[in-house]
Design a protein around this motif. Sequence first.
Motif, short mmCIF file in Angstrom:
data_model
loop_
_atom_site.label_atom_id
_atom_site.label_comp_id
_atom_site.label_asym_id
_atom_site.label_seq_id
_atom_site.Cartn_x
_atom_site.Cartn_y
_atom_site.Cartn_z
N VAL A 184 89.98 25.46 95.51
CA VAL A 184 91.00 25.57 96.56
C VAL A 184 91.55 26.99 96.64
N LYS A 185 91.78 27.60 95.49
CA LYS A 185 92.35 28.95 95.46
C LYS A 185 91.43 29.96 96.11
N HIS A 186 90.13 29.84 95.90
CA HIS A 186 89.19 30.85 96.38
C HIS A 186 88.59 30.54 97.75
N THR A 187 88.45 29.26 98.09
CA THR A 187 87.78 28.93 99.37
C THR A 187 88.62 28.06 100.29
N GLY A 188 89.80 27.63 99.84
CA GLY A 188 90.68 26.85 100.69
C GLY A 188 90.54 25.35 100.48
N PRO A 189 91.57 24.58 100.87
CA PRO A 189 91.57 23.13 100.65
C PRO A 189 90.43 22.39 101.36
N GLN A 190 90.02 22.85 102.54
CA GLN A 190 88.98 22.14 103.29
C GLN A 190 87.65 22.08 102.54
N SER A 191 87.40 23.06 101.69
CA SER A 191 86.13 23.10 100.95
C SER A 191 85.98 21.90 100.03
N VAL A 192 87.10 21.34 99.58
CA VAL A 192 87.05 20.15 98.73
C VAL A 192 86.40 19.00 99.47
N PHE A 193 86.74 18.82 100.75
CA PHE A 193 86.16 17.74 101.54
C PHE A 193 84.65 17.90 101.67
N ILE B 212 86.27 11.74 91.74
CA ILE B 212 86.27 13.15 92.14
C ILE B 212 86.87 13.27 93.53
N GLU B 213 86.51 12.32 94.41
CA GLU B 213 87.05 12.33 95.77
C GLU B 213 88.56 12.11 95.77
N ARG B 214 89.03 11.16 95.00
CA ARG B 214 90.46 10.82 95.03
C ARG B 214 91.32 11.94 94.45
N VAL B 215 90.91 12.47 93.30
CA VAL B 215 91.66 13.57 92.71
C VAL B 215 91.55 14.82 93.58
N GLY B 216 90.37 15.03 94.15
CA GLY B 216 90.17 16.19 95.02
C GLY B 216 91.11 16.19 96.20
N PHE B 217 91.27 15.03 96.83
CA PHE B 217 92.18 14.97 97.97
C PHE B 217 93.62 15.23 97.53
N SER B 218 94.03 14.66 96.41
CA SER B 218 95.39 14.85 95.92
C SER B 218 95.69 16.34 95.69
N ILE B 219 94.74 17.04 95.07
CA ILE B 219 94.93 18.46 94.79
C ILE B 219 94.93 19.28 96.08
N ALA B 220 93.93 19.04 96.93
CA ALA B 220 93.81 19.82 98.17
C ALA B 220 95.00 19.58 99.09
N PRO C 104 97.82 19.27 107.29
CA PRO C 104 99.03 18.49 107.05
C PRO C 104 99.89 18.28 108.29
N ASN C 105 99.70 19.13 109.32
CA ASN C 105 100.48 18.97 110.55
C ASN C 105 99.96 17.81 111.41
N ARG C 106 98.71 17.43 111.21
CA ARG C 106 98.11 16.34 111.99
C ARG C 106 98.22 15.05 111.17
N VAL C 107 99.43 14.55 111.10
CA VAL C 107 99.74 13.42 110.22
C VAL C 107 98.96 12.17 110.60
N ASN C 108 98.87 11.87 111.90
CA ASN C 108 98.18 10.65 112.33
C ASN C 108 96.71 10.67 111.95
N ILE C 109 96.06 11.83 112.13
CA ILE C 109 94.64 11.95 111.76
C ILE C 109 94.46 11.77 110.26
#
Length: 436
Positions: free
Chosen positions: A160-169, A25-33, A97-102
């Motif tokens: 992701v559509k309703h609450t944003g990508p960060q909610s996946v984390f 769930i974590e791996r797919v979630g990150f890929s989607i988000a 996505p702008n904070r590539v190093n992090i």
Amino acid sequence: MMRMKFPKRYVIVLLTFICTNVCYIERVGFSIAYTVAADAIGVNQANKGMILSSFYYGYVLSQIPGGWAAQRIGGRRVLLLSFVLWSLICGLIPLDPNRVNILVLSRLFVGVAQGFIFPAIHTVLAQWVPPQERSRSVSLTTSGMYLGAACGMLFFPSLVKHTGPQSVFFVEAVLGVAWSVIWLKFSSDPPRTDLPKVSMPKVASRDTIKAQAGGVVAPRTVKIPWRRIIFSLPVWAIVVNNFTFHYALYVLMNWLPTYFELGLQISLQDMGSSKMLPYFTMFIFSNIGGVVADHLITKRILSVTKTRKLLNTIGFVVSAFALMALPLFSTPSGTVACSAMSLGFLALGRAGFAVNHMDVAPKFAGIVMGVSNTAGTLAGIVGVGLTGNILEGAKASNKDLTSSETWKTVFFVPAYLCIFSSVIFLIFSTGEKVFE
């Protein structure tokens, strides 16, 4: 206290099933988000491949140390520590996505933490599960990966559509912590009465009794036969097939969302429940493979060696043809059907190579799994990164990413690997014990 109505080993198998479920769930979630967040600001395909593959760089570093740690301090403790670590990272790191190093560092550390999990699981199952239950127990445990991927594909696009990508984390961190609490409460090391009974001499050392009682785990003071493991052809047969399995799985897991968005011009949110079908098929076929393998072995229809080779060959060869057919379809339904067939039969093949760790080295299953999964993780680094470069190279050559011709290389590479690996397994694998 009420007595348990079923053996404790069933509880352990169920908990490890949930464990692999949450991991995927974590791996797919990150890929989607990340795909949604990256596409929103125009990140190119090569950079996307770098971020998506950074997890596997960390993952590969901890496979063999994970097997060693599980052998020395116990798989139960290693599982708990690794889960707590990656859950905290998911809960604390922002998805930008702008904070590539992090992002690279966070995915690297999540990979390191999760790299301890599967060697530890094999050590735990080797302690608890008797030989006649290994195929279905390992198949059930690993099928949690695919059910987790299916759940992630079903629920995360809408989240992701309703609450944003960060909610996946946040969801992933909560699930990880919840499993850790459950594992801490209900797991344990196996008492001798729960292990398969064997005849033993009346006089024996404590370590000898412990090793003989389980028949599957070496005492922690036993020297690990590294040289014999590394130069064993049956081990290399497992390693090659693990590499191919994960190459195909990780390429599809990380790049199917992009293929749907760019190749087929359809949003994941518009696909409904069909997008989870490939992973749900893996869940079903993985358990079918385990039940069929145990039936063939326990009923003495086929030897362990022939059973492993049969299921591995069927799984990988059918998967190869499905991968070759995938880019020929220009509709979502055809693509989903081909990817479901490919991943489903790959999962069936796990009843061949994936259980074989316990056949050839029952006392060192975690160690052999660590070596094997190192190859599988390298497949993630190579496959995910290479796919990004293939697509970016096609784009630089003015090729249309909506054309099936552009995507043929992406899917044909794992198809050829499947055929090659099945031949290697047929020639060099064995179901007999190699390491005492």
